[in-house]
Enzyme design. Structure first.
Site, PDB file in Angstrom:
ATOM      1  CE  LYS A  10      -0.730  -1.534   4.711  1.00 25.58           C
ATOM      2  NZ  LYS A  10      -0.745  -2.972   4.472  1.00 25.58           N
ATOM      3  CB  SER A 335      -0.204   4.779  13.628  1.00 24.45           C
ATOM      4  OG  SER A 335      -0.877   3.900  14.502  1.00 24.45           O
ATOM      5  CE1 TYR A 336      -3.130   1.171   6.360  1.00 27.23           C
ATOM      6  CE2 TYR A 336      -2.910  -0.879   7.572  1.00 27.23           C
ATOM      7  CZ  TYR A 336      -3.330  -0.192   6.457  1.00 27.23           C
ATOM      8  OH  TYR A 336      -3.952  -0.854   5.453  1.00 27.23           O
ATOM      9  N   PRO A 337      -4.646   2.093  10.858  1.00 28.71           N
ATOM     10  CG  PRO A 337      -6.751   2.722  10.034  1.00 28.71           C
ATOM     11  CD  PRO A 337      -5.271   2.834   9.765  1.00 28.71           C
ATOM     12  NE  ARG A 338      -7.045  -1.780   6.315  1.00 27.18           N
ATOM     13  CZ  ARG A 338      -7.735  -1.048   5.459  1.00 27.18           C
ATOM     14  NH1 ARG A 338      -9.026  -1.181   5.376  1.00 27.18           N
ATOM     15  NH2 ARG A 338      -7.130  -0.207   4.655  1.00 27.18           N
TER      16      ARG A 338
END
Length: 862
Positions: A10, A335-338
């Site tokens: 990503k 920060s990146y939530p996944r």
DNA sequence: GCAAGGTC
């Protein structure tokens, strides 16, 4: 200089990894799809100076689907989907143009390094990327290795640099296991879904679900909800009895004592204990204890825990919570939530994010104190090797974010501060009493230091009264001794948070897909979300699950997925052959499918109890062109007309209202027309129920109303009511809505453009002539004498809505007219559109034999 | 129109 092409999963990761590897000196530009960026820098690779080009995909490049002709539900037997139907890989998101993007950027590169996530899906994407890029890369000389795989377990400098120093190869077996999963999910899911949908929708009129889907994740998810429902239904309350004692602690304070037997289910026995204890006047202290206990600070936050709290404490559904978190992420707040990870890497800068919060109006004091006194290392959590736990990255205020975004952000931030705070310490005191032969206890908690509960007040230890100081042998006077009669309560419906926990426990879905599965069972009308975000199954959901239990319980048990995954893991480990596992598993499910089809009567018996047959549903609306009897209009999704005499069903446009259209009939098939309308402010058009399902002309498709019908003379057709080319979309034509007076409208037959015109006109017709300038059909407008806005009190005018100066004031098309191709300038583009198009001579009738009598009639007519 | 899995 040679070029090394590198691809991450990503855009955000491509950027972080490039930053680390280039030590911050890179130049970046957006790629042709607007979603991915390319980061370039120079360095060395296999001992030579090279140019690095780091970019990313957006998840999977490709998706699996059946060949087009196998997607026609009425033409393909679902059983064919298990083996005969061939599949093909299509671009997962055609808008992103990912293959082309990779080829443009990868062309002429010499090496490729794959930085996809280190899980099976990532390994599979590696090969999707290679399929796209290898053909356009420079050819290797003399067997030199050109394809590399970077393996990393966190996005930290050391990890990324280590990965770069020890490049490996992509793992084909892991990728194959994903190919197998995709094919299994597709074939099994679609076969069962199509069969169920067609079978039950053809029989019942009030199912209220346009799709009766089945899937290896969504079906067990529904199963959990129905399992709880069954427990509630079969629950029989039981009566039990409890002894309760009160003793005098001080002058004005009594202590409530809990019975050590908790409860008994026999009244006589309870009565016996009451009789014995009632004889006592005093309760004797047997033991006292004081223990310091700790309530642990929370583990660092991962996706699933965030979704649980969002549902149970913030009242936000998982889908909505995830969307909100994604927005917070793209705006740089978190920060990146996944992520599955609940462990911070050793070198993670915890103080940086904490310092960001040091002046926040709500928690500045707590944060400043932590920074001054030193933070506590977060607890050791689970490192899934994906992304660090969800962390607030910059301070934000309630006013800045507002609404749900703020509430979620506040939770994430408080949770983060809590993970670096100290545990909550409290003192638990317990006194054990004896009354006759029976034991009772009394306990209380006193907070020593609140620790993290200061920032998470909802977690705090509730203040309780201090227990009296006493020692073994002391006695207290009993002030009350009684027996309480109580009843066991049924469990409540499953909360979303409980469901998420169950799904996680059984490996149903992933952090990213759990919200999707829950959303699916809601949208399919299998469950509804009740207050407290509890999931209550609908009749349809209950019948489906009970039906599976009756026919083949494995179809709904959570084990179905794990059993398949075991097989897939064998492929991934290279212990089993991909083709063999796939063939074998498909064979099992094919048998299950045939057994299910043969046994469907078992589920149908359950359906009959809850739903009404098509013939008994709906209200008579319009006449069938074949038998001339009334057909019934079924409003429940999917709305349709059903002729019980001919036993035929005709689908209708969804999401709007359907009325009879003045008992007018279609000249082709004699069916009575109905009028579809999207609401008073929207558009409406008549349609023939038969033609809508069986297009009468070659240039028409299923799902077209009279406003797209190319019949040359019918008064309702596009040919007769079409005005001119749509002002916004490419292919549409503006069509006069003959039912819209006195607030007349023309509406596009493809897109949502609606233009109001000639308000209060008495009559509006489409004239036979066309505008000399723009080819649009002229409109013939009649006003009443009293209301006429026409110059000189005239009552009639014929002109072009786009060009006629008299009409300019009467048509709300002003901005629309300005957009019309005629006024946009440019050399006569798109000739022959609009009205001319509507009037274009129809193509020759099909040389193929028409499929039924009605089509034969239609073909003849042309 | 259908699955589940990535991600935007």
């Amino acid at each position: 200089m040679k070029t090394v092409f590198m691809v991450a999963e990503k855009p955000s990761l491509a950027q972080s990894i490039a930053k680390i590897l280039s030590r911050g000196s890179m130049s970046s530009h957006k790629g042709l799809n607007g979603a991915c960026s390319v980061h370039e820098y120079t360095g060395t690779f296999t001992g030579q100076p090279v140019r690095f080009k780091m970019t990313s995909v957006c998840g999977h490049v490709m998706t699996l689907d059946f060949l087009g002709k196998y997607n026609k539900w009425d033409k393909v037997d679902p059983a064919e989907l298990f083996s005969q139907a061939p599949t093909e890989k299509k671009e997962a998101n055609p808008k992103l143009n990912m293959v082309k993007f990779l080829q443009v950027e990868g062309r002429g590169c010499d090496y490729i390094v794959l930085w996809l996530d280190c899980d099976k899906e990532g390994e599979n994407i590696c090969f999707e990327v290679l399929d796209a890029v290898l053909p356009v890369m420079n050819k290797a000389h003399g067997g030199e290795k050109t394809v590399f795989r970077a393996r990393f377990s966190s996005i930290t400098d050391t990890d990324i640099c280590n990965a770069m120093a020890r490049l490996g190869e992509p793992d084909h077996n892991e990728a194959l296991s994903v190919d197998a999963r995709q094919e299994l999910d597709l074939r099994i899911g679609c076969a069962f879904t199509r069969f169920q949908t067609k079978y039950f929708q053809g029989k019942y009129g009030d199912l209220d679900s346009s799709l009766i889907s089945f899937g290896p994740c969504q079906t067990p998810t529904l199963g959990f909800c129905v399992e709880r429902h069954d427990k509630i239904q079969s629950f029989k309350p039981e009566t039990y009895w409890v002894l309760q004692a009160k003793v005098n602690a001080d002058k004005d304070r009594t202590l409530l004592l809990d019975w050590d037997r908790v409860r008994v289910f026999d009244r006589e026995i309870a009565q016996m204990f009451l009789n014995i204890t009632k004889m006592e006047k005093e309760a004797q202290v047997e033991a006292t204890s004081r223990k310091e206990k700790a309530k642990q600070r929370p583990l660092a936050l991962n996706t699933v825990e965030m979704l649980r709290v969002a549902s149970s404490s913030l009242g936000m559904g998982p889908q909505h919570a995830m969307q909100t978190a994604e927005r917070l992420y793209t705006q740089g707040y978190i920060s990146y939530p996944r992520t599955e990870t609940t462990h911070y890497p050793e070198n993670f800068d915890l103080k940086g994010p904490l310092r960001q919060q040091a002046n926040h109006p709500y928690w500045a004091d707590t944060v400043k104190q932590l920074l001054a006194e030193g933070i506590n290392r977060p607890r050791k959590g689970h490192d899934a090797g994906d992304h660090p736990p969800i962390t607030p990255m910059k301070a934000a205020t309630e006013a800045e974010l507002g609404g749900d975004a703020w509430r979620l952000y506040e939770y994430i931030t408080r949770h983060f501060i809590a993970t670096v705070s100290h545990d909550c310490k409290y003192l638990q005191s317990t006194i054990t009493f004896r009354i006759g032969p029976e034991h009772f206890t009394c306990s209380g908690k006193t907070v020593i230091s609140p620790g993290f509960t200061e920032i998470m007040p909802w977690q705090s230890v509730p203040p309780e009264d201090n227990l009296p100081t006493c020692q073994r042998g002391d006695t207290f006077a009993i002030s009350e001794m009684k027996m309480l009669e109580k009843q066991t309560n049924p469990p409540d419906y499953l909360t979303e948070a409980e469901l998420i926990t169950l799904m996680e426990k059984h490996g149903i879905g992933t952090d990213a897909s759990i919200p999707v599965h829950i959303n699916n069972i809601c949208q399919r009308n299998y469950v509804t979300v009740e207050s407290g975000r509890r999931l209550k199954p609908t009749n349809l959901g209950i019948v489906l699950v009970h039906g599976y239990y009756k026919i083949d319980a494995e179809l709904v048990l959570p084990t179905i997925r794990s059993a398949v995954e075991k097989q897939l893991n064998l492929i991934a480990q290279g212990k089993a052959d991909y083709r063999q596992v796939l063939g074998h598993t498909l064979d099992i499910f094919k048998r299950k499918f045939h057994y299910f089809v043969d046994s469907i009567a078992g589920m149908d018996e359950l359906m009959e109890v809850s739903f009404s047959p098509l013939a008994a549903t709906g209200k008579p609306l319009s006449r069938c062109g074949k038998c001339h009897r009334f057909m019934k209009y079924i409003q429940a999704k999917p709305s349709r007309l059903h002729c019980s005499h001919c036993d035929e069903t005709y689908t209708l446009p969804q999401n709007g209202t359907i009325k009879l259209y003045k008992e007018l009939r279609c000249p082709l098939d004699d069916f009575e027309l109905v009028l579809w309308s999207s609401g008073s402010r929207g558009k409406s058009y008549p349609l023939c129920p038969y033609c809508y399902n069986h297009p009468p002309f070659r240039d028409m498709k299923k799902g077209m109303g009279c406003n797209e019908c190319t019949h040359p003379t019918c008064q309702h057709s596009l040919s007769m009511l079409g005005v001119g080319q749509c002002v916004e979309c490419e292919s549409g034509v503006l069509v006069l809505d003959p039912t819209s007076g006195p607030k007349w409208k023309v509406a596009c037959n493809r897109c949502n453009v609606v233009a109001h015109c000639f308000e209060n006109a008495h009559r509006v017709r489409v004239a036979a002539d066309t505008c000399g300038a723009c080819e649009a059909a002229l409109l013939d407008v009649d006003f009443n004498k009293a209301k006429s806005p026409l110059p000189g009190g005239e009552t009639q005018h014929i002109g072009c809505v786009f060009c006629d100066p008299v009409f300019q004031e009467l048509v709300e098309l002003k901005h629309a007219a300005a957009c019309h191709p005629m006024h946009r300038g440019g050399p006569g583009r798109r000739q022959g559109r609009g009205r001319a198009r509507g009037r274009r001579p129809l193509g020759k009738p099909s040389s193929r034999r028409p499929k039924d009598k009605m089509s034969a009639l239609a073909a003849y007519f042309v």
